[in-house]
Enzyme design. Structure first.
Site, short mmCIF file in Angstrom:
data_model
loop_
_atom_site.label_atom_id
_atom_site.label_comp_id
_atom_site.label_asym_id
_atom_site.label_seq_id
_atom_site.Cartn_x
_atom_site.Cartn_y
_atom_site.Cartn_z
N GLY A 1 0.34 -5.10 0.51
CA GLY A 1 -0.78 -5.03 -0.44
C GLY A 1 -0.40 -5.56 -1.81
O GLY A 1 -1.26 -6.05 -2.55
N ALA B 1 0.86 -1.19 0.00
CA ALA B 1 0.00 0.00 0.00
C ALA B 1 0.89 1.23 0.00
O ALA B 1 2.06 1.15 0.39
CB ALA B 1 -0.87 -0.02 1.25
N GLU C 1 3.82 -5.88 6.96
CA GLU C 1 3.03 -4.88 7.67
C GLU C 1 3.35 -4.82 9.16
O GLU C 1 3.26 -3.77 9.79
CB GLU C 1 1.53 -5.17 7.49
CG GLU C 1 0.98 -4.82 6.12
CD GLU C 1 1.17 -5.90 5.09
OE1 GLU C 1 1.96 -6.85 5.34
OE2 GLU C 1 0.53 -5.81 4.03
N GLU D 1 -0.80 -9.12 -1.63
CA GLU D 1 -2.24 -9.39 -1.50
C GLU D 1 -2.95 -9.27 -2.86
O GLU D 1 -3.90 -10.00 -3.13
CB GLU D 1 -2.85 -8.43 -0.48
CG GLU D 1 -2.37 -8.76 0.94
CD GLU D 1 -2.86 -7.77 1.98
OE1 GLU D 1 -2.49 -6.58 1.87
OE2 GLU D 1 -3.62 -8.17 2.87
#
Ligand code: CAA
Length: 690
Positions: A105, A66, A128, A108
């Site tokens: 992310g 992210a 994370e 992911e």
């Protein structure tokens, strides 16, 4: 090739719709990248010529997570969940083509794809946890479904970047494709799987590994127990584990809800705020305002080190590990032999030791007994005894021996480098490289800029630090530099507190509970109370004198501030307590009860105050640099951000008020820094100085 937006292209190649992201530096999932992925998927699905879809990235890496800079802001553009739904629900198989790192992310997104291919040098991870978070886009539910709960917990709580080959073995990657040929390899792979049976496999539907773990709560309890020390104080590891428990015990959609709830709690908490701050602080520290990135760099292909003791040996290992030849100089043959043998032993004992690798590293090391062996070194670092006269003598000799252009560095932990530089004819080449013990392990490197140090020398050392895997912080010359100077402020208070009635173990406990790995007295016992103590000159004047005279010299003698059993377990010592009591009474005072709050405030507020003094004197570039020093060199818990970040969190008004109160009661050691007063007066924080 069709441009979807400024960071995304779409093209039909060999019957495959290829979505290419190009958002430097790391293709983070900014709103542009999410929009690009959503638009690319829509185009690929509408493209009749495309039988399958490949997602690939330009630049140095696949999506590295992210976009952390967007955290806390309002959601813009397509949500990551919508993008993942479009990918996972696609009737055409979607292949993630991974190079560099697929992180957070980014992984992911790859996990929402039906297949993943990677080049051998790629790595995948869910880091994370290092930001005080958990993977909030289904990663906690999908990863255990591929690799099983144990491996998933290990990956998620360590944040490790797993090499592609291991990913292949775990089933996280379906195929490795040739290095340098990812795009073509991924398209070929897509054409191969497009004929495979439908329905398409979705990671969310792989249930065998999580079902096998259901009814086995011991998997989680054992994992918690085995890692209790590593996780101490941190919230995020526990939250990550709870998500994996949910993956095992709840249906996928319910597990997603648990993940989102726990992610939200972490994201709004102060630990993650501190850890995200630390991430950027570390990167910021590499930037020196008046030394631009394109400043010339002096090639460093050979390093000389003076002193083969613990420090010199540890420093040498850093360069040998990075492939740089090292010549190490000692005065006596036996000391040199001992130093070289210790380096070899350190390699052989290391967990990752491979004999061939040890030999390769050792082959880069040469021992010598004469400083003249350093004549052709590009960088020389002295790590001799910490005395200014000895250092000056060494630098006088180096100045005569070393080739023009060589960098002359001192590993002093606090002496005046301007004074050391003054004995040379090239003060512009002199710099401090303050490594921390054990130097081959500790990440921090204080780079100390003296009055005349040139910008080229500074830039070279900053870049070199990165090459040897260190986190460098540029600081100025002052007693103790940044780290030890602030440590001095804390130590002074700890020493005063025991003279007022606090016990060493009370102080250690309060600091340990705050999150430090160890308090100052436990540390002193570990290091040995007799460092710098001279028996002949000892006259019982200080508490340390008395303890050393009684042969209570720390862990090695079975007693110091604490008593130790045969397994070196520490116990509060009635002997120490009595000595302290007698000292206090002799000074004419009465021991008093001191609260934990007072201990914390007395130990930590002066550190914040000292940091403010360092800033106003210009000895650190920015408050966050001080925090980077304390987190990486002195064990300040990263979830408390460092002394300056913590000062802001506590509130500078409170820190100032207490400093004034202490100053009134206990004198000018507590004198508030003018910068602290100024910030409070203006209603500002250290963070506003960035
Ligand atoms: N968001 C925004 N910026 C990022 C970023 C991210 N995720 N990752 C890196 N950057 C920036 C850095 O701040 C740096 O910027 P500057 O050059 O301006 O200082 C630049 O990218 C390059 O970074 P590095 O200097 O660290 O480069 P590197 O090559 O040494 O390392 C990396 C690259 C391995 C990707 C490393 O940057 C890294 O570990 N990044 C963080 C990865 C991460 O934690 N991802 C998870 C994010 S959270 C998440 O994804 C939550 C979720 O579940 C949705």
């Amino acid at each position: 090739m069709t441009a979807i937006n400024e960071v995304t292209d779409y093209a039909l190649e060999d019957g495959v719709g290829v979505i290419t992201l190009n958002s430097p530096p790391v293709n983070a999932l900014s709103f542009n990248v999410r929009d690009g992925l959503a638009g690319g998927m829509a185009m690929a699905l509408a493209d009749e010529g495309a039988k399958a879809v490949v997602i690939v990235c330009e630049g140095r890496t696949f999506i590295a997570g992210a976009d952390i800079t967007e955290f806390g802001g309002a959601q813009r553009g397509a949500s990551l969940y919508d993008v993942q739904d479009a990918i996972e629900g696609s009737a055409k198989p979607v292949v993630a083509a991974i190079h560099g790192t697929a992180l957070g992310g980014g992984l992911e997104v790859a996990l929402a794809c039906h297949y993943r291919v990677a080049v051998p040098s790629a790595r995948c991870g869910l880091p994370e946890v290092n930001l005080g978070l958990l993977p909030g886009a289904g990663g906690t539910q999908r990863l255990p479904r591929i690799v099983g709960p144990e491996k998933a917990m290990e990956m998620m709580t360590s944040g490790q970047h797993v090499p592609a080959k291991s990913c292949l073995e775990m089933g996280l990657v379906d195929e490795l494709v040739e290095e340098g040929d990812l795009r073509a390899g991924a398209i070929a792979f897509a054409n191969k799987i497009v004929v495979e049976q439908r329905p398409l496999k979705k990671v969310r539907e792989l249930n065998d590994k999580v079902e096998a773990a259901r009814g086995h709560p011991e998997i989680f309890e054992n994992f918690r127990k085995a890692n209790a020390r590593r996780f101490r104080g941190f919230l995020a590891p526990e939250y990550n584990i709870r998500c994996v428990e949910a993956a095992v015990n709840e249906p996928f959609e319910e597990g997603l809800k648990t993940e989102r709830k726990l992610f939200g709690e972490l994201m709004s908490g102060s630990q993650s705020a501190a850890q995200r701050y630390a991430f950027f602080a570390e990167r910021q520290a590499a930037k020196v305002p008046d030394v631009p990135d394109d400043t010339a760099v002096i090639p460093v292909n050979k390093v000389g080190i003076i002193g083969a003791g613990t420090m010199g040996g540890g420093i040498a290992m850093n360069f040998m590990n990075a492939g740089i030849p090292v010549t190490i100089v000692e005065v006596q043959q036996d000391a040199l032999d001992r130093g070289l043998a210790t380096i070899r032993r350190n390699y052989e004992r290391s967990r990752t030791a491979v004999p061939a690798e040890t030999e390769a590293r050792m082959s880069r090391l040469t021992g010598a007994l004469d400083l003249s062996a350093l004549a052709d070194c590009d960088l020389v670092i002295e790590a001799v005894f910490e005395r200014i006269d000895i250092k000056k003598e060494v630098f006088t000799k180096l100045d005569a021996i070393c080739k023009p252009g060589a960098i002359l560095a001192t590993n002093t932990s606090g002496l005046n480098i301007d004074e050391i530089a003054s004995v040379t004819k090239r003060p512009d080449a002199v710099i401090g490289l303050h490594f921390f013990s054990p130097a081959n392990v500790m990440k921090l490197l204080e780079i100390v800029r003296a009055d005349h140090t040139s910008k080229e020398v500074i830039n070279t050392c900053m870049k070199l630090a990165r090459r040897i895997g260190k986190i460098a912080v540029l600081v100025g010359v002052c007693p103790g530099f940044v780290g030890n100077r602030i440590l001095g402020a804390r130590q002074r208070e700890a020493n005063k507190l025991i003279m007022e009635g606090a016990m060493p173990w009370d102080i250690d406990r309060v600091l340990y509970d705050f999150g430090f790995p160890m308090g100052p007295f436990a540390m002193s016992d570990l290091a040995g109370l007799d460092i710098g103590w001279v028996k002949e000159r000892s006259n019982g004047e200080t508490i340390r004198d008395v303890l050393c005279e009684m042969d209570r010299r720390g862990q090695k003698t079975g007693a110091g501030w604490y008593d130790y059993d045969e397994n070196r377990n520490a116990k509060p010592s009635p002997v120490t307590e009595k000595i302290l009591h007698d000292f206090i009474v002799k000074s004419g005072a009465n021991p008093r009860a001191i609260s934990d709050d007072e201990i914390l405030e007395r130990c930590l507020y002066p550190m914040v105050n000292e940091g403010a003094k360092i800033l106003e004197e210009g000895k650190a570039i920015r408050p966050s640099d001080i925090d980077v020093v304390w987190e990486n060199g002195y064990g300040w818990p990263v979830y408390e951000g460092g002394p300056m970040w913590w000062g802001d969190k506590v509130g500078l008004t409170k820190v100032l008020d207490k400093m004034k109160e202490f100053q009134g009661a206990m004198g000018d050691a507590f004198k508030p820094s003018p910068l602290l007063e100024k910030l409070v007066g203006e209603g500002k924080k250290f963070q506003d100085l960035r």
